[in-house]
Design a protein around this motif. Structure first.
Motif, PDB file in Angstrom:
ATOM      1  N   GLY A 693       0.814  -1.213   0.000  1.00 47.96           N
ATOM      2  CA  GLY A 693       0.000   0.000   0.000  1.00 47.96           C
ATOM      3  C   GLY A 693       0.842   1.254   0.000  1.00 47.96           C
ATOM      4  N   THR A 694       1.961   1.219   0.742  1.00 45.20           N
ATOM      5  CA  THR A 694       2.854   2.387   0.764  1.00 45.20           C
ATOM      6  C   THR A 694       3.465   2.640  -0.610  1.00 45.20           C
ATOM      7  OG1 THR A 694       3.355   1.834   3.062  1.00 45.20           O
ATOM      8  CG2 THR A 694       4.817   3.400   1.959  1.00 45.20           C
ATOM      9  N   VAL A 695       3.875   1.546  -1.286  1.00 48.68           N
ATOM     10  CA  VAL A 695       4.437   1.694  -2.632  1.00 48.68           C
ATOM     11  C   VAL A 695       3.413   2.310  -3.579  1.00 48.68           C
ATOM     12  CG1 VAL A 695       5.299   0.402  -4.629  1.00 48.68           C
ATOM     13  CG2 VAL A 695       6.113  -0.161  -2.336  1.00 48.68           C
ATOM     14  N   GLN A 696       2.174   1.863  -3.476  1.00 42.66           N
ATOM     15  CA  GLN A 696       1.127   2.421  -4.334  1.00 42.66           C
ATOM     16  C   GLN A 696       0.909   3.894  -4.040  1.00 42.66           C
ATOM     17  OE1 GLN A 696      -0.370   0.875  -6.838  1.00 42.66           O
ATOM     18  NE2 GLN A 696      -1.457   2.756  -7.346  1.00 42.66           N
ATOM     19  N   GLN A 697       1.006   4.239  -2.734  1.00 42.37           N
ATOM     20  CA  GLN A 697       0.856   5.650  -2.363  1.00 42.37           C
ATOM     21  C   GLN A 697       1.984   6.496  -2.945  1.00 42.37           C
ATOM     22  OE1 GLN A 697       0.726   6.219   1.838  1.00 42.37           O
ATOM     23  NE2 GLN A 697       0.255   8.404   1.714  1.00 42.37           N
ATOM     24  N   LEU A 698       3.206   5.947  -2.949  1.00 42.64           N
ATOM     25  CA  LEU A 698       4.347   6.672  -3.529  1.00 42.64           C
ATOM     26  C   LEU A 698       4.166   6.852  -5.032  1.00 42.64           C
ATOM     27  CD1 LEU A 698       7.286   5.031  -1.568  1.00 42.64           C
ATOM     28  CD2 LEU A 698       6.355   7.319  -1.271  1.00 42.64           C
ATOM     29  N   ARG A 699       3.626   5.836  -5.676  1.00 40.29           N
ATOM     30  CA  ARG A 699       3.361   5.982  -7.115  1.00 40.29           C
ATOM     31  C   ARG A 699       2.372   7.113  -7.382  1.00 40.29           C
ATOM     32  NH1 ARG A 699       2.683  -0.351  -9.092  1.00 40.29           N
ATOM     33  NH2 ARG A 699       4.892  -0.930  -8.893  1.00 40.29           N
ATOM     34  N   ASP A 700       1.356   7.189  -6.553  1.00 43.37           N
ATOM     35  CA  ASP A 700       0.378   8.270  -6.716  1.00 43.37           C
ATOM     36  C   ASP A 700       1.032   9.629  -6.513  1.00 43.37           C
ATOM     37  OD1 ASP A 700      -1.459   6.285  -7.157  1.00 43.37           O
ATOM     38  OD2 ASP A 700      -2.218   6.280  -5.083  1.00 43.37           O
ATOM     39  N   GLN A 701       1.890   9.734  -5.495  1.00 44.20           N
ATOM     40  CA  GLN A 701       2.577  11.003  -5.263  1.00 44.20           C
ATOM     41  C   GLN A 701       3.480  11.378  -6.436  1.00 44.20           C
ATOM     42  OE1 GLN A 701       4.616  10.587  -1.568  1.00 44.20           O
ATOM     43  NE2 GLN A 701       2.721  10.588  -0.319  1.00 44.20           N
ATOM     44  N   ASN A 702       4.135  10.367  -7.018  1.00 47.70           N
ATOM     45  CA  ASN A 702       4.984  10.618  -8.181  1.00 47.70           C
ATOM     46  C   ASN A 702       4.160  11.155  -9.353  1.00 47.70           C
ATOM     47  OD1 ASN A 702       7.174  10.689  -9.859  1.00 47.70           O
ATOM     48  ND2 ASN A 702       7.289   8.493 -10.184  1.00 47.70           N
ATOM     49  N   ALA A 703       2.986  10.566  -9.554  1.00 49.93           N
ATOM     50  CA  ALA A 703       2.119  11.051 -10.633  1.00 49.93           C
ATOM     51  C   ALA A 703       1.684  12.490 -10.388  1.00 49.93           C
ATOM     52  CB  ALA A 703       0.904  10.133 -10.768  1.00 49.93           C
ATOM     53  N   ILE A 704       1.433  12.820  -9.099  1.00 51.91           N
ATOM     54  CA  ILE A 704       1.030  14.191  -8.765  1.00 51.91           C
ATOM     55  C   ILE A 704       2.167  15.163  -9.043  1.00 51.91           C
ATOM     56  CG2 ILE A 704       0.368  15.690  -6.852  1.00 51.91           C
ATOM     57  CD1 ILE A 704      -1.120  13.298  -5.657  1.00 51.91           C
ATOM     58  N   LEU A 705       3.394  14.762  -8.703  1.00 53.01           N
ATOM     59  CA  LEU A 705       4.549  15.624  -8.948  1.00 53.01           C
ATOM     60  C   LEU A 705       4.744  15.877 -10.439  1.00 53.01           C
ATOM     61  CD1 LEU A 705       7.088  14.170  -6.364  1.00 53.01           C
ATOM     62  CD2 LEU A 705       5.915  16.365  -6.258  1.00 53.01           C
ATOM     63  N   ASN A 728      10.568  15.703  -3.690  1.00 50.01           N
ATOM     64  CA  ASN A 728      11.418  14.711  -4.348  1.00 50.01           C
ATOM     65  C   ASN A 728      12.360  14.074  -3.344  1.00 50.01           C
ATOM     66  OD1 ASN A 728      12.582  13.196  -6.265  1.00 50.01           O
ATOM     67  ND2 ASN A 728      13.647  14.859  -7.331  1.00 50.01           N
ATOM     68  N   SER A 729      12.942  14.890  -2.457  1.00 52.02           N
ATOM     69  CA  SER A 729      13.846  14.331  -1.444  1.00 52.02           C
ATOM     70  C   SER A 729      13.117  13.403  -0.493  1.00 52.02           C
ATOM     71  CB  SER A 729      14.498  15.481  -0.672  1.00 52.02           C
ATOM     72  OG  SER A 729      13.512  16.243   0.006  1.00 52.02           O
ATOM     73  N   SER A 730      11.892  13.818  -0.085  1.00 54.59           N
ATOM     74  CA  SER A 730      11.122  12.939   0.815  1.00 54.59           C
ATOM     75  C   SER A 730      10.776  11.622   0.130  1.00 54.59           C
ATOM     76  CB  SER A 730       9.833  13.645   1.264  1.00 54.59           C
ATOM     77  OG  SER A 730       9.013  13.897   0.139  1.00 54.59           O
ATOM     78  N   THR A 731      10.495  11.701  -1.175  1.00 55.18           N
ATOM     79  CA  THR A 731      10.185  10.465  -1.902  1.00 55.18           C
ATOM     80  C   THR A 731      11.379   9.541  -1.944  1.00 55.18           C
ATOM     81  OG1 THR A 731       8.635  11.687  -3.273  1.00 55.18           O
ATOM     82  CG2 THR A 731       9.319   9.540  -4.069  1.00 55.18           C
ATOM     83  N   SER A 732      12.565  10.090  -2.153  1.00 54.82           N
ATOM     84  CA  SER A 732      13.765   9.254  -2.191  1.00 54.82           C
ATOM     85  C   SER A 732      14.040   8.633  -0.833  1.00 54.82           C
ATOM     86  CB  SER A 732      14.955  10.102  -2.646  1.00 54.82           C
ATOM     87  OG  SER A 732      15.187  11.163  -1.720  1.00 54.82           O
ATOM     88  N   LEU A 733      13.790   9.412   0.259  1.00 51.95           N
ATOM     89  CA  LEU A 733      13.987   8.863   1.608  1.00 51.95           C
ATOM     90  C   LEU A 733      13.029   7.698   1.873  1.00 51.95           C
ATOM     91  CD1 LEU A 733      14.462  12.153   3.689  1.00 51.95           C
ATOM     92  CD2 LEU A 733      16.213  10.484   3.052  1.00 51.95           C
ATOM     93  N   GLU A 734      11.791   7.882   1.459  1.00 55.79           N
ATOM     94  CA  GLU A 734      10.817   6.804   1.672  1.00 55.79           C
ATOM     95  C   GLU A 734      11.201   5.567   0.881  1.00 55.79           C
ATOM     96  OE1 GLU A 734       6.993   8.283   0.783  1.00 55.79           O
ATOM     97  OE2 GLU A 734       6.845   9.530   2.578  1.00 55.79           O
ATOM     98  N   ARG A 920      14.193  15.144 -12.389  1.00 56.68           N
ATOM     99  CA  ARG A 920      13.209  14.385 -11.601  1.00 56.68           C
ATOM    100  C   ARG A 920      12.702  13.181 -12.375  1.00 56.68           C
ATOM    101  NH1 ARG A 920      11.184  19.572 -10.474  1.00 56.68           N
ATOM    102  NH2 ARG A 920       9.437  19.187 -11.908  1.00 56.68           N
ATOM    103  N   ARG A 921      12.473  13.401 -13.699  1.00 58.60           N
ATOM    104  CA  ARG A 921      12.001  12.282 -14.510  1.00 58.60           C
ATOM    105  C   ARG A 921      13.031  11.167 -14.533  1.00 58.60           C
ATOM    106  NH1 ARG A 921      12.121  13.478 -20.607  1.00 58.60           N
ATOM    107  NH2 ARG A 921      14.290  13.124 -20.031  1.00 58.60           N
ATOM    108  N   ASP A 922      14.340  11.548 -14.655  1.00 60.30           N
ATOM    109  CA  ASP A 922      15.378  10.498 -14.672  1.00 60.30           C
ATOM    110  C   ASP A 922      15.421   9.745 -13.351  1.00 60.30           C
ATOM    111  OD1 ASP A 922      17.573  12.689 -16.590  1.00 60.30           O
ATOM    112  OD2 ASP A 922      15.982  11.268 -17.243  1.00 60.30           O
ATOM    113  N   LYS A 923      15.240  10.495 -12.238  1.00 61.36           N
ATOM    114  CA  LYS A 923      15.250   9.829 -10.925  1.00 61.36           C
ATOM    115  C   LYS A 923      14.075   8.852 -10.782  1.00 61.36           C
ATOM    116  CE  LYS A 923      17.678  13.426  -8.344  1.00 61.36           C
ATOM    117  NZ  LYS A 923      17.581  14.401  -7.215  1.00 61.36           N
ATOM    118  N   SER A 924      12.877   9.290 -11.215  1.00 66.87           N
ATOM    119  CA  SER A 924      11.699   8.391 -11.119  1.00 66.87           C
ATOM    120  C   SER A 924      11.878   7.174 -12.009  1.00 66.87           C
ATOM    121  CB  SER A 924      10.435   9.151 -11.515  1.00 66.87           C
ATOM    122  OG  SER A 924      10.526   9.582 -12.868  1.00 66.87           O
ATOM    123  N   THR A 925      12.539   7.408 -13.193  1.00 68.01           N
ATOM    124  CA  THR A 925      12.780   6.258 -14.075  1.00 68.01           C
ATOM    125  C   THR A 925      13.726   5.269 -13.426  1.00 68.01           C
ATOM    126  OG1 THR A 925      12.461   7.701 -15.984  1.00 68.01           O
ATOM    127  CG2 THR A 925      13.526   5.586 -16.376  1.00 68.01           C
TER     128      THR A 925
END
Length: 1001
Positions: A693-705, A728-734, A920-925
């Protein structure tokens, strides 16, 4: 019509039969093919005229044609009436007087109407079509439709009930006919509803809530209640159908105040007093009393019975029944049923019991109604059914009535002041010692009901002293009962007294001591038990004697010399034998009268020969039968165990028991470990779902960004990049924390696997130890005991396997996520057998996992393609922006340097935002790629686990087959050793196995 006339006046029977068949065939053809309504109507009229005499031919050839006419010619009432009358004749369940039946077919002619009914009901549309004609007011249509339904219900009741339930308005249409002003239709509808509601609680509820009780009450009031004719009886029979064994309708009847509306039917009219009771009035009155008994029957739920008893008291129904009880000129049948109704109205209800006791007869001096009833019960001239109903009323009065029981016992005790009037207790004693065997049995059962619920009353009754015939003194009542039992030859009297004494000595050590002190009592009981009779009732009497002696063993306080518990048991074993004694007791529940009396508290006897056992004694026997038999069987098993083994055998047995207890402790430890592992596995699985569920939540946040970045580029105002960078930094920490959690989870899973492997090795070591111990002790004379224990252990292991299978079935399934690595670690022997039969299930799992891998790859590729599209769109927008800037430069060469600087600054900001978005796109990729690689690693591990599980299953199968072979060899050796022991005259029984099983548990 000329064809029909030629058939009816034909002289030769053979010619008539042939011509009738031909005529019916032509008429049916005319119905099918004629275009004129008059021709079809004439053909239907002719078929109706021939349907009684030639029913078989008309039904066989014309049934389908008549159903078609009902569907197509509904507007013509005349042809519909002809068809409905024809159908009613065809479905008629009995044979018509004028019906022509060939001699060759007479034996096979039964059930013709039933056969045509089944053909008609094959299609539910036919019944719905028939029910539609009930809405027609025309008498010529409604009357034959009701007649046809009556015949169908008689022939196929279950099918009709089911189809009417499927038809939503079927019951409502039938209830409408009940309100008909034409009495013929109304009476037919009563019979129809009686058949329809028989044995179907759902239809009963629907009919009741269609205001059936109101309509039936109105009909009975219009007809004159009990003074009415057969119509009142039909209404009462229908109401009994609706109320019997239907708690919902009983509650509805009580809450609808319908009980008070029955009062006019209970009042005696002047016409009855003057002219007496005719047969129809007696029948109506009996049905009304049965209706009241249905509401307060002991078989109903206790809450409904108590509520109906209170309602009957408040509506003065009980008062009217008491008036009928004291009235003069009441027929015996009505009086008997009224006593039964009063009995069930006061049973278990202390308020109604107190009111019943307060009623007195208008005589000089006034006597309580209970005394009058007991006088009727001990009177030989009264009808037998009336005396039985009085016993039921007395038992119901005493049921859960401690005050009434104490009053009867108190009336038997000596008093300082003597009253001239006779009491209820004196009447019971007088009937108990009379020369009438029926009175003896009835009074013994009534006295047993007095003391059945109280040990104090049993002890008080021991104080009752009776004078002897010789005037030599007084003896206790219990001793007098025993003396009558010894000298009375009547079987009915002996059965009644034995039941009284069984109830008396149960839970009363003082009564047991008083009975055993009587000289010759034990000898008499032993003689009765040892007697061999071929009559079933005589054997029942011997069983009662054995049961009484068994109760004396249980409740023996060991105060009587020579009659202690151990001495009585030893006497039974020596004189009778334990098996014979237990067989005597086992004969009691085998008797037909025992099962009959156990079903209902009301004594239901048609003649004197059926006076055998009563419900009170049956309940006592069921509660104490196990105690009586166990006190003998335990003594027998302990003596057999102690007397058939020497010291060495007992020592070996003790060693085996110690060894088995140790094994049992180890098995318990394994079960606890399994439970703990199962709990940890479920927690781990819950944690995995949480991480998903947390991973899915992170995916949603990435889409919002991503959406925010696109809006920032396309908007006209500059955006602040700081919140984006923070997100972006918080996403990488998570993501980093998630990787750590997954690594920790993998370590924990490996630890659990190591623990499970250690448990399996310990279990294998235990199995090898037990096998070595079994091989060492195979030559021992008591090896069969160890084998039986091993078999019990095997059963325990199988139970553990079944529990593991149940635990696995209870595990939550997740079809959308990869399979967990513990999925195949809890395979049991039952699942191994299932895998043998379903060898293709592993291949199916592999195929499903490959499909999952393909799905993940496709999802990854789609995400990469979306990001590529977004990058191309941004580059196009950037190119357009630069092109616009160039155009602006060419158009505005004369503009100031300030404007040019601002435009260049805006261009640099947009370029910087674009670079940040690309980063950011390269990091998400990269994160998506790492996640995809992680999922691929998990899938590879799952495939490895699947291969290991297959190997483990194969190993388990081989071990199971080896174990089965070893167990079969052990069973053969066990049988061989048992046969050798029997050849050496050593007793071998199954009781040893029972003892060993008790040690295990």
């Amino acid at each position: 019509m000329e064809i029909l006339r030629s058939v009816l006046v034909g002289s030769d029977s053979g010619t008539q039969s042939v011509s009738s068949a031909d005529t019916i065939e032509r008429l049916v053809e005319r119905v099918n093919s004629s275009t004129l309504l008059e021709d079809r109507r004439d053909a239907c009229r002719a078929l109706k005229a021939m349907s009684k005499k030639f029913r078989l031919e008309v039904g066989a050839q014309g049934l389908n044609s008549m159903i078609t006419v009902l569907q197509t010619d509904q507007t013509d009432s005349e042809i519909i009436s002809y068809v409905l009358e024809t159908l009613a004749n065809i479905f008629y369940p009995e044979e018509f007087e004028e019906e022509v039946i060939p001699d060759k077919q007479r034996d096979d002619f039964t059930g013709v109407g039933e056969g045509f009914s089944e053909m008609f009901l094959k299609s539910e549309e036919n019944l719905s079509l028939l029910l539609e004609f009930l809405e027609e007011f025309d008498f010529k249509i409604r009357r034959p439709a009701v007649a046809a339904l009556n015949s169908l219900l008689t022939n196929c009741p279950r099918e009709i009930q089911q189809q009417i339930l499927h038809c939503h308005t079927g019951v409502s249409k039938l209830m409408d006919i009940l309100g008909e002003t034409r009495e013929v239709l109304r009476n037919d509808s009563l019979i129809l509803l009686f058949k329809l509601t028989k044995g179907n609680s759902n239809i009963q509820k629907i009919v009741a809530f269609e205001n059936a009780f109101d309509k039936l009450m109105e009909i009975m009031e219009f007809e004159g209640w009990t003074d009415g004719g057969i119509v009142v009886e039909d209404c009462l029979r229908l109401m009994l159908n609706l109320l019997r064994n239907n708690p919902s309708n009983q509650t509805f009847f009580k809450e609808g105040s319908y009980i008070s509306r029955l009062l006019p039917s209970l009042s005696d009219s002047a016409e009855t007093t003057e002219y007496g009771w005719d047969a129809q009035k007696v029948s109506n009155m009996l049905h009304i009393l049965q209706l009241i008994r249905t509401l307060v029957a002991p078989s109903n739920p206790a809450q409904i019975t108590a509520a109906c008893q209170l309602a009957c008291k408040q509506s003065q129904v009980l008062d009217h029944l008491e008036d009928i009880l004291l009235a003069v000129g009441i027929p015996a049948d009505v009086l008997t049923e009224a006593i039964n109704a009063i009995a069930e109205l006061i049973r278990g209800n202390n308020d109604n019991q107190s009111q019943f006791l307060s009623v007195s007869a208008p005589s000089e001096p006034p006597r309580p109604v209970l005394v009058l009833l007991l006088m009727s019960m001990v009177n030989e001239k009264q009808p037998f059914s009336l005396r039985c109903s009085v016993l039921y009323c007395v038992q119901s009065y005493l049921y859960k009535n401690t005050m009434g029981q104490a009053l009867i016992v108190e009336s038997l005790l000596p008093k300082s002041e003597q009253t001239g009037d006779i009491s209820s207790g004196q009447l019971l004693c007088a009937g108990l010692f009379s020369n009438d065997s029926v009175s003896n049995w009835l009074c013994a059962i009534a006295l047993a009901q007095v003391i059945s619920e109280s040990q104090k009353l049993k002890e008080e009754l021991l104080r009752v002293q009776l004078a002897t015939q010789g005037g030599s003194g007084t003896v206790p009542l219990l001793v007098q009962c025993l003396q009558i039992l010894q000298h009375n030859a009547s079987l009915t009297t002996r059965l009644g007294l034995l039941q009284l004494m069984c109830v008396w000595v149960s839970s009363c050590p003082l009564a047991v001591s008083c009975l055993l002190k009587v000289e010759g009592a034990i000898a008499f009981f032993m003689a009765q038990i040892c007697s061999n009779e071929h009559d079933e009732t005589e054997r029942l009497g011997h069983g009662l004697s054995a049961f009484l002696l068994g109760l004396c063993m249980i409740y023996n306080n060991n105060t009587v010399a020579g009659a202690t518990q151990d001495e009585l048991i030893s006497l039974v074993e020596k004189r009778v034998g334990s098996d014979s004694f237990l067989d005597k007791i086992a004969d009691i529940p085998k008797h037909e009268s025992f099962n009959k009396a156990l079903k209902s508290p009301q004594p239901r006897f048609s003649n004197i020969s059926e006076l055998i056992v009563d419900n009170t004694f049956c309940q006592l026997f069921r509660s104490l039968d196990r105690d009586v038999t166990s006190i003998i069987s335990d003594r027998k098993s302990s003596a057999m165990l102690n007397g058939s083994m020497d010291a060495s055998t007992q020592a070996a047995l003790e060693n085996y028991k110690v060894f088995i207890r140790e094994q049992d402790a180890k098995i318990k430890e394994y079960i606890d470990a399994n439970t703990l592992l199962h709990t940890e596995f479920r927690n781990l699985q819950a944690r995995y779902e949480e991480i998903s569920g947390t991973v899915q939540q992170l995916r949603d946040q990435n889409a919002i960004l991503q959406a925010q970045a696109i809006n920032a580029v396309t908007s006209s105002k500059p955006s602040n990049p700081d919140p984006v960078m923070e997100m972006n930094s918080s996403t990488s920490l998570e993501l980093d924390s998630l990787r750590k959690q997954i690594a920790h989870q993998e370590d924990y899973i490996q630890e659990l696997e190591a623990r499970l492997n250690a448990d399996d090795e310990a279990e294998d070591a235990l199995r090898r130890d037990s096998e070595c111990q079994t091989e060492k002790d195979q030559k021992s004379t008591t090896a069969e005991m160890l084998r039986s224990q091993l078999e019990n252990m095997r059963n325990l292991v199988l139970k553990k396997d079944e529990e593991l299978l149940r635990i696995k079935n209870e595990m939550p399934l997740n079809s959308g996520t990869p399979a967990d690595r513990f999925e195949n670690m809890f395979l049991t022997t039952l699942e191994v057998e299932a895998l043998k039969k379903h060898g293709g299930s592993d291949a199916l799992q592999v195929e499903l996992k490959e499909k999952e891998i393909e799905r993940l790859r496709a999802a990854h590729q789609s995400e990469v393609g979306d990001l590529t599209k977004e990058r191309n769109q941004l580059e196009d927008e950037l190119f357009k922006t630069r092109h616009e800037l160039d155009e602006l430069k060419e158009l505005n060469t004369g503009t100031s340097r300030k404007d040019t600087d601002s435009l260049e600054r805006r261009l640099r900001e947009v370029t910087a935002e674009l670079d940040e978005f690309k980063e950011r796109r390269d990091k998400s990729t990269v994160a998506t790629s790492s996640q995809f690689e992680l999922q691929n690693q998990v899938i590879v591990k799952l495939n490895d686990d699947l291969k290991e599980s297959k190997t483990a299953v194969e190993n388990l199968q081989s071990e199971q087959e080896d174990l089965l072979v070893m167990l079969s060899d052990q069973e053969e050796k066990m049988a061989k050793y048992k046969s050798k022991l029997r050849e050496l005259n050593v007793a071998v029984s199954d009781d040893e196995d029972v003892d060993d099983e008790d040690d295990l548990t």
